[in-house]
Design an enzyme around this catalytic site. Structure first.
Site, PDB file in Angstrom:
ATOM      1  CB  THR A  65      99.352 -45.953  42.315  1.00  0.00           C
ATOM      2  OG1 THR A  65      98.308 -44.980  42.213  1.00  0.00           O
ATOM      3  CG2 THR A  65      98.976 -46.997  43.335  1.00  0.00           C
ATOM      4  CE  LYS A  69     100.698 -42.139  40.793  1.00  0.00           C
ATOM      5  NZ  LYS A  69      99.791 -41.520  39.811  1.00  0.00           N
ATOM      6  CG  ASN A  90     103.358 -43.507  36.204  1.00  0.00           C
ATOM      7  OD1 ASN A  90     104.466 -43.465  35.671  1.00  0.00           O
ATOM      8  ND2 ASN A  90     102.236 -43.561  35.499  1.00  0.00           N
ATOM      9  CG  ASP A 105     100.151 -40.862  36.426  1.00  0.00           C
ATOM     10  OD1 ASP A 105      99.702 -41.971  36.081  1.00  0.00           O
ATOM     11  OD2 ASP A 105     100.582 -40.619  37.565  1.00  0.00           O
ATOM     12  N   GLY A 130      97.049 -30.596  42.323  1.00  0.00           N
ATOM     13  CA  GLY A 130      97.801 -31.627  43.038  1.00  0.00           C
ATOM     14  C   GLY A 130      98.676 -32.434  42.110  1.00  0.00           C
ATOM     15  N   GLY A 131      99.030 -33.653  42.550  1.00  0.00           N
ATOM     16  CA  GLY A 131      99.943 -34.491  41.788  1.00  0.00           C
ATOM     17  C   GLY A 131      99.420 -34.870  40.425  1.00  0.00           C
ATOM     18  CG  ASN A 151      93.523 -25.851  43.427  1.00  0.00           C
ATOM     19  OD1 ASN A 151      92.916 -26.915  43.343  1.00  0.00           O
ATOM     20  ND2 ASN A 151      94.331 -25.569  44.431  1.00  0.00           N
ATOM     21  NE  ARG A 152      88.672 -27.842  46.287  1.00  0.00           N
ATOM     22  CZ  ARG A 152      88.413 -29.082  46.700  1.00  0.00           C
ATOM     23  NH1 ARG A 152      87.307 -29.319  47.392  1.00  0.00           N
ATOM     24  NH2 ARG A 152      89.235 -30.065  46.425  1.00  0.00           N
ATOM     25  CB  THR A 153      94.430 -23.637  47.667  1.00  0.00           C
ATOM     26  OG1 THR A 153      93.633 -24.330  48.633  1.00  0.00           O
ATOM     27  CG2 THR A 153      95.506 -22.824  48.368  1.00  0.00           C
TER      28      THR A 153
END
Length: 271
Positions: A65, A69, A90, A105, A130-131, A151-153
């Site tokens: 984790t 990862k 993972n 995941d 993200g991941g 997403n914010r970005t």
């Protein structure tokens, strides 16, 4: 549990090695099936040497984790197809000294969601890029969901959306997209302790036909989930994703079908 020279060791790499619930879940399953396995924490001080330790100590496999990862990938011999496209692992399997990375995941998240609804043909909004989002995005697409990544970005959303082959946008699109959505998944850390009073989605945007899935596990019931429950949405807690990704890894570790009810009981009873 009896430890002897034939015991197969399954280790755990991660910042949560002191608090992980997986020890209880896996060891209960090993005991119930009479398997000579043990799942234990491994404290990582030098990642490269730790990965080599898997090989040279004959450790059967390792669960992985954050924060390892992605970082440990250069030290592996191979990635399976799923880990390769996700770009994170993972789980690491030791196949006679050959270290192979995998990732459960995303499939774990989908299995948790499928307890509430079928996914094929459903409009799914995924918050984050993200991941965790990467693993979930591929799995939702595989399951036939109509996915949009917000997403914010926005540049990060675009990169992930291009890799998966789905739509994307920034959070300004949330208000218009959520009206026709069936599922909303928060794969960001927003709402995590100690900022548990935060949410990317205002309560006013939620509607009762939505299913809300969360990847934040601390607190178990985030502000987003609390808001969702208050207006009648179905909710999917992060520990369900944790459970199912662990169930999938159990079969990778042992080659044996997992005792799901025993594993679920051990996880629920963990304190």
């Amino acid at each position: 549990m009896k430890i002897n020279g034939e015991t197969k060791l399954i280790g755990f790499f991660g910042s949560t090695y002191k608090t992980s619930k997986m020890y209880a879940m896996y060891n209960a399953a090993f005991e119930a099936l009479g398997l000579n396995y043990a799942y234990v924490p491994l404290v990582v001080k030098d990642l490269k040497k730790a990965v080599e330790g898997i090989r040279h100590l004959g450790i059967s496999a390792v669960g992985v984790t954050i924060p390892y990862k992605i970082e440990l990938i250069p030290f592996l011999d191979e990635l399976d197809d799923n880990a390769k496209r996700i770009g994170a692992v993972n789980v690491v399997l030791n196949k006679e000294g050959k270290l192979i990375g995998g990732n459960t995941d995303g499939e774990g998240a989908v299995m948790a969601l499928k307890e509430k609804t079928k996914i094929k043909g459903k409009k799914v909004i995924l918050l984050g890029a993200g991941g965790a989002a990467r693993a979930i995005a591929f799995a939702i697409k595989d399951a036939g969901g109509e996915l949009i990544i917000l997403n914010r970005t926005v540049a990060d959303a675009q990169v992930l959306a291009k890799a998966v082959g789905v739509k994307f946008g920034d959070l300004n699109k949330l208000e218009s997209e959520i009206k026709s959505a069936d599922v909303l998944i928060n794969s960001t850390s927003v709402g995590m302790f100690p900022k548990e009073d935060e949410s990317l989605v205002s309560k006013e945007l939620l509607h009762s036909s939505l299913i809300i899935q969360e990847v934040v596990s601390n607190p178990r019931e985030t502000k987003l989930l609390n808001d969702a429950k208050s207006i009648g949405c179905q909710t999917v807690f992060a520990d369900k994703m944790l459970f199912w990704q662990g169930v999938l890894k159990f079969e990778m570790y042992t080659g044996i079908k997992p005792p799901i009810k025993i594993m679920e009981k051990a996880l629920l009873n963990f304190k």
